[in-house]
Enzyme design. Structure first.
Site, PDB file in Angstrom:
ATOM      1  N   GLY A 112      21.560 -23.769  22.860  1.00  0.00           N
ATOM      2  CA  GLY A 112      20.158 -23.688  23.241  1.00  0.00           C
ATOM      3  C   GLY A 112      19.322 -23.084  22.127  1.00  0.00           C
ATOM      4  CB  CYS A 113      16.078 -21.319  22.187  1.00  0.00           C
ATOM      5  SG  CYS A 113      14.893 -20.571  21.046  1.00  0.00           S
ATOM      6  CG  PHE A 114      17.575 -21.687  16.319  1.00  0.00           C
ATOM      7  CD1 PHE A 114      16.274 -21.291  16.583  1.00  0.00           C
ATOM      8  CD2 PHE A 114      17.764 -22.744  15.428  1.00  0.00           C
ATOM      9  CE1 PHE A 114      15.186 -21.902  15.974  1.00  0.00           C
ATOM     10  CE2 PHE A 114      16.684 -23.371  14.803  1.00  0.00           C
ATOM     11  CZ  PHE A 114      15.399 -22.942  15.085  1.00  0.00           C
ATOM     12  CD1 TRP A 115      13.848 -18.775  17.132  1.00  0.00           C
ATOM     13  CD2 TRP A 115      12.485 -18.671  18.914  1.00  0.00           C
ATOM     14  NE1 TRP A 115      12.712 -19.487  16.839  1.00  0.00           N
ATOM     15  CE2 TRP A 115      11.857 -19.443  17.900  1.00  0.00           C
ATOM     16  CE3 TRP A 115      11.826 -18.470  20.118  1.00  0.00           C
ATOM     17  CZ2 TRP A 115      10.600 -20.010  18.067  1.00  0.00           C
ATOM     18  CZ3 TRP A 115      10.561 -19.037  20.295  1.00  0.00           C
ATOM     19  CH2 TRP A 115       9.965 -19.804  19.279  1.00  0.00           C
ATOM     20  CB  SER A 152      21.955 -18.488  19.602  1.00  0.00           C
ATOM     21  OG  SER A 152      21.816 -19.365  20.695  1.00  0.00           O
TER      22      SER A 152
END
Length: 212
Positions: free
Chosen positions: A43-46, A48
């Site tokens: 999902g959103c790498f922010w 992760s």
């Protein structure tokens, strides 16, 4: 429950941020001596990036794009879901402190691996779940974990995580790196990223860095 309001915020932010002319570049997947690297898409790498960097033994997590065929893709291109790439993180870690197996545990503890082409309010193939491997041993670790989770019925629905060999990884634009740290009051961060991180902290049994 799907957070539709957060989805609208994300769409608006994407439209504004994609005007950036920044270029991406291929990231070296050769770690320094005594170190190792693992790559995951969840999902959103922010969020992760924020999650993996909180784990003891992880030196750094870099946000980027992988899993597709388009060379040097931009955020705008990846967000179109036509490149085959997913938002991902390259996790640089010390194998003397944390194992690849434990990083796989972090991966499955920090997202929902049962939602195809979706993670929370984010939809599209760029948000799909993928665990990448560098060799047969890492592949077995991932597959064994999926089998364990399935047998123990940890998730109500079948796990749809892709298991793929590691390919070219393109580092995302500078403004994506350490995004939560630099933008703690951004609506998506406050409404989606931080709650997801807090949920991970409550359930993860491994070691986290102080003040993480």
């Amino acid at each position: 429950m799907k957070m539709k309001l957060a989805s609208y915020v994300l769409v608006l932010f994407t439209i504004l941020s994609c005007n950036s002319s920044a270029q991406t570049k291929k990231l070296s997947l050769e770690p320094k001596k005594g170190k190792a690297i693992a790559v995951f898409a969840e999902g959103c790498f922010w969020c992760s990036e924020h999650i993996f960097e909180a784990v003891v033994g992880v030196d750094e997590a870099v946000s980027g794009y992988t899993g597709g065929t388009t060379k040097n893709p931009s955020y705008e291109q990846v967000s179109s879901h036509r490149t085959g790439h997913a938002e991902a993180v390259a996790v640089y870690y010390d194998p003397k402190i944390i194992s690849f197996k434990e990083l796989v545990n972090v991966f499955f503890a920090s997202h929902d691996p049962t939602t195809p082409n979706q993670q929370g309010p984010d939809y599209g193939s760029s948000y799909r779940s993928i665990a990448f491997y560098r060799n047969a041993e890492e592949k077995k670790i991932i597959l064994d974990k999926i089998k364990e989770l399935t047998v123990n019925k940890v998730f109500l629905d079948p796990i749809v995580t892709e298991v793929k060999p590691l390919s070219d990884f393109y580092e995302a634009e500078d403004y994506h790196q350490n995004y939560i740290k630099h933008n703690p009051n951004e609506p998506y961060v406050k409404g989606v990223s931080i709650p997801r991180y807090q949920k991970f902290k409550k359930t993860y049994k491994g070691k986290l860095k102080p003040n993480s």
